[in-house]
Structure formats: structure tokens, C-alpha cells
Write an enzyme that holds these catalytic residues in place. Structure first.
Site, PDB file in Angstrom:
ATOM      1  N   CYS A 333      -5.481   4.478  -2.302  1.00 55.89           N
ATOM      2  CA  CYS A 333      -6.052   3.169  -1.964  1.00 55.89           C
ATOM      3  C   CYS A 333      -7.124   3.267  -0.889  1.00 55.89           C
ATOM      4  O   CYS A 333      -7.519   2.254  -0.317  1.00 55.89           O
ATOM      5  CB  CYS A 333      -4.931   2.247  -1.504  1.00 55.89           C
ATOM      6  SG  CYS A 333      -3.619   2.136  -2.721  1.00 55.89           S
ATOM      7  N   ASP A 334      -7.587   4.468  -0.616  1.00 48.76           N
ATOM      8  CA  ASP A 334      -8.462   4.721   0.512  1.00 48.76           C
ATOM      9  C   ASP A 334      -9.927   4.780   0.038  1.00 48.76           C
ATOM     10  O   ASP A 334     -10.247   5.509  -0.894  1.00 48.76           O
ATOM     11  CB  ASP A 334      -8.024   6.074   1.091  1.00 48.76           C
ATOM     12  CG  ASP A 334      -8.660   6.387   2.401  1.00 48.76           C
ATOM     13  OD1 ASP A 334      -9.743   5.853   2.694  1.00 48.76           O
ATOM     14  OD2 ASP A 334      -8.069   7.185   3.138  1.00 48.76           O
TER      15      ASP A 334
END
Ligand SMILES: *Cc1c(COP(=O)(O)O)cnc(C)c1O
Length: 408
Positions: A333-334
């Protein structure tokens, strides 16, 4: 390594798996493909053609299978940088010679390496480290000690010029002090990784010459380190033979004892072709592809230093679409989990397609983390040639432009 293969139902020790066979199984997780024949070929090339001793720099890829393959293909010496690497190589190839080439070591690590594992070769770049080595080995008299010089990384894609090494004018006292302690005195350096020109080594050898002349010491080992390139899109190097010839010429002209040895510590060049990765496209957004491996997986260098790797689409039916440049997002999710590329792929690529990303054997799997729950999938042995090879003796241009579609 054969314990992870059940998920795909493949007999991974079986000869005859091909990239297309794996993609046809539509794996949900990324699959690491390994090519023992390519690593073996690289090892034999260095063992036969480098005009001295080649030791494998384990940090590039510490896979026990790879270490075994290299050992069986003529690599007898291993450059280790931590006590864990010492234990690893000693476990896989007990007869191998280990050289502890990290210039800043824990005293406990030096002692364990010397007394438990028979390590006799150490590098250093300071008086403090010399004192540490003397204390940790209880004043051993059978040491080969290599003084690390700081040299330019100008010709390399990845600098190793600032962290380690004694600079010009600082090496004299250290060389003289080490000469008094060491059974054999060495000089070592690292020109930076992926050195794109043999000149890098010629220039570093001139630094070595100046240091030897200034200190007036007898040198028994000259270790030119790593930095030997592999081939990537936009980074196609000259043939390795040219590097070897340049190094040989420079070595022959150094003011050293006639019995002095020439060493090298290739990492990348021995293992880049060993592995590649099959990933699945989970989503397409314009020219961005969301794939199931990334910066926290085997694509650290693609994300963090913008490294470009060769890619090809694995699909049935074939694609006739023109190529265009894509960037990749990894699965976490980065925002940082992004590989800018550009990676050239057919313009009609879409979610559900599979891509092979090549030349990930060096600094690929070695960098993998389990961040965000995305871990390594299966590892499978394949027989296909790597997407690019420096060792097949093919025409350079042909070898550097692989077809970017594989029909399943
Ligand atoms: C990383 C490293 C190597 C290997 O470098 P490559 O560029 O992968 O060949 C060799 N020696 C030392 C001391 C290193 O730190």
C-alpha cells in the site's frame, strides 16, 4: 530449495520446465525462476578467463543452491561480509576458502571466523580495525590482510566510493603497519557496481600503484574487487574479456613481487543471469501496471535506484500490438512501491497477463522482505536461456534485444 514447489504441482528438480509452462499454470503469487546452467556458465567463464582468482561476493545472492552451483563450477573462494555469510558458505561448501572482506567488522565476528571457520583473509581500512584483528585473532601470524583503498566510482552505476577505503595520502602508514603484522599483504578496492568501462579498473590500478610506491612495501595480493557488469536495457557493457585484458595489463605493470596474486570479487556478474521472476498484472491504469511483486520484493533496485530490467509478455494468444513504455506499481500500500522503468511491453497488455522480468539474480531475491504480507512465491528451475546473456558468445546486439513476447 525444493520444499516450496508443491503449490504449483511441479517437480522442480525435473529437467525440462520452461518459462511458458510455468505461466500456463496461471500462478497467483510471483514465481522465481532459477537457471542453474546460466550461473554455472558464468562461473566457468570467470574461472577459466579471469587472469587470476575469482571469488564470489556472497551478498549479491546468498542462495545456498547458487553457492553450491558456483562451487561445483570452479569458484573455490567466497567473499563474505558478515558472520552469518561465513556460517552459510561453510555449511554449503565446507572446503571453500572464505575471505572476510568487510572493512568494519565486529571483534566477535573476526574471532569466530578465525578460530571456528579457519578464515585467514580479512580486509581493513583503518588502524583501529588492524588492532581489532590482532586482538581478535590473539596475534595470529598466518593472516592475509588486504588494505582497502578508496577509488573512484565514476564509471559505475552504483557508487561504493564514500563508505569504505583509505584515501590518497592516507594509506602509507597503514600499509607499513599492516606489512609488519600480516603474513601476506594485499591491496583491495571496489570501483562501484555495474562498472560500464574497463577504464574504471585501469584508474583504480593507478591508485594502487601510487599507494605501493609511496609506502615502499612488498605487496603479495592485488584484489580488484567486484563491479563486473551484467547487461540491462540501456546498460549494455563491452565484453568482459576487455575488462580482464585491461586488468591483466595493469597488474603486470605494478611494482609488486613476481609471485603476487591477482584476485577479483565478482558478485553481480556471476549471478545476474541466474534468476528472473514471473509476475501477474492485477490492474492497468493507463501506462501504469499494478503487478504482484515490487520494491519490498525482488524489485528493490528497480524502485529505489530506477534500475531497468528486461521484460517480456507471456501470453496466449500472441500480441501484435506495438510496444509502449510502462511503469509498475508493486503490491504493497506504499507509494514508494513504484518502479518507474520505462518497461517496454505490447500496448494491449491488460489485467490477468503475465510478465517475465529478467536478470534478477543479483540484488533481487537477496533484498526481499515480507512487508505488508507479500512474500516470495514458488521457486522453479527452468531450462530456458536468460533473457540476456554475456556468456553465450552470441552477437552482442542480438543478445541485448530479446523478443518481448513469449507465446504460451
Ligand atoms: C558488493 C561487493 C562486491 C560485489 O560487487 P558487484 O558489483 O556485485 O560485483 C565485491 N566486493 C565487495 C567488498 C563488495 O562490497
Amino acid at each position: 530449495m525444493h520444499k516450496h514447489h508443491r503449490a504449483l504441482g511441479l517437480a522442480t528438480t525435473r529437467i525440462g520446465n520452461r518459462v511458458a509452462d510455468i505461466a500456463k499454470l496461471r500462478p497467483v503469487q510471483p514465481v522465481t525462476l532459477v537457471r542453474p546452467h546460466a550461473a554455472s556458465r558464468a562461473a566457468r567463464f570467470f574461472a577459466e578467463k579471469f587472469p587470476g582468482r575469482s571469488m564470489y561476493a556472497v551478498k549479491a545472492n546468498p542462495s545456498p543452491d547458487l553457492i553450491q552451483i558456483l562451487w561445483e563450477s570452479g569458484i573455490t573462494h567466497f567473499d563474505v561480509a558478515s558472520i552469518a555469510e561465513v556460517r552459510l558458505v561453510a555449511g554449503v561448501a565446507p572446503e571453500a576458502t572464505l575471505c572476510f572482506m568487510h572493512p568494519v567488522k565486529a571483534e566477535e565476528a573476526i574471532a569466530e571466523a578465525y578460530f571456528e571457520y579457519g578464515v585467514r583473509v580479512f580486509s581493513l581500512d583503518s588502524m583501529e580495525e588492524l588492532d581489532k584483528i590482532v586482538r581478535a585473532t590473539k596475534g595470529a601470524t598466518d593472516l592475509t590482510l588486504c588494505v582497502r583503498l578508496r577509488v573512484s566510482s565514476d564509471h559505475s552505476k552504483l557508487s561504493l566510493a564514500s563508505k569504505f577505503g583509505v584515501g590518497p595520502g592516507e594509506s602509507k602508514d597503514l600499509l607499513i603497519a599492516v606489512r609488519q603484522v600480516a603474513d601476506a599483504l594485499g591491496i583491495c578496492f571496489h570501483v562501484g557496481s555495474q562498472a560500464m568501462s574497463p577504464e574504471a579498473y585501469a584508474n583504480a590500478m593507478e591508485r594502487a600503484r601510487a599507494a605501493i610506491v609511496e609506502a615502499g612495501v612488498t605487496v603479495d595480493v592485488v584484489d580488484v574487487g567486484g563491479g563486473f557488469p551484467s547487461s540491462y536495457p540501456g546498460m549494455e557493457p563491452p565484453p568482459l574479456e576487455r575488462y580482464f585484458a585491461t586488468i591483466h595489463r595493469a597488474f603486470e605493470s605494478l611494482p609488486i613481487s613476481y609471485s603476487a596474486e591477482l584476485w577479483a570479487e565478482p558478485g553481480r556478474a556471476l549471478c545476474a543471469e541466474y534468476s528472473s521472476l514471473i509476475v501477474r498484472v492485477e490492474r492497468r491504469r493507463g501506462d501504469e501496471l499494478y503487478i504482484n511483486d515490487g520494491a519490498y520484493g525482488a524489485l528493490f533496485d528497480a524502485a529505489h535506484i530506477g534500475w531497468r530490467f528486461p521484460v517480456r509478455l507471456l501470453r496466449e494468444p500472441d500480441s501484435n500490438a506495438k510496444e509502449m513504455g510502462f511503469s509498475f506499481y508493486g503490491p504493497t500500500c506504499d507509494d514508494m512501491d513504484r518502479m518507474a522503468g520505462p518497461f517496454e511491453l505490447p500496448a494491449d497488455i491488460q489485467a490477468g497477463d503475465y510478465i517475465e522480468i529478467g536478470m534478477l539474480g543479483a540484488y533481487g531475491a537477496a533484498m526481499r522482505t515480507g512487508f505488508n504480507g507479500f512474500t516470495a512465491g514458488d521457486t522453479v528451475i527452468v531450462d530456458d536461456e536468460p533473457m540476456v546473456s554475456l556468456y553465450t558468445g552470441e552477437d552482442e546486439a542480438a543478445a541485448a534485444t530479446p523478443s518481448n513476447v513469449v507465446k504460451l
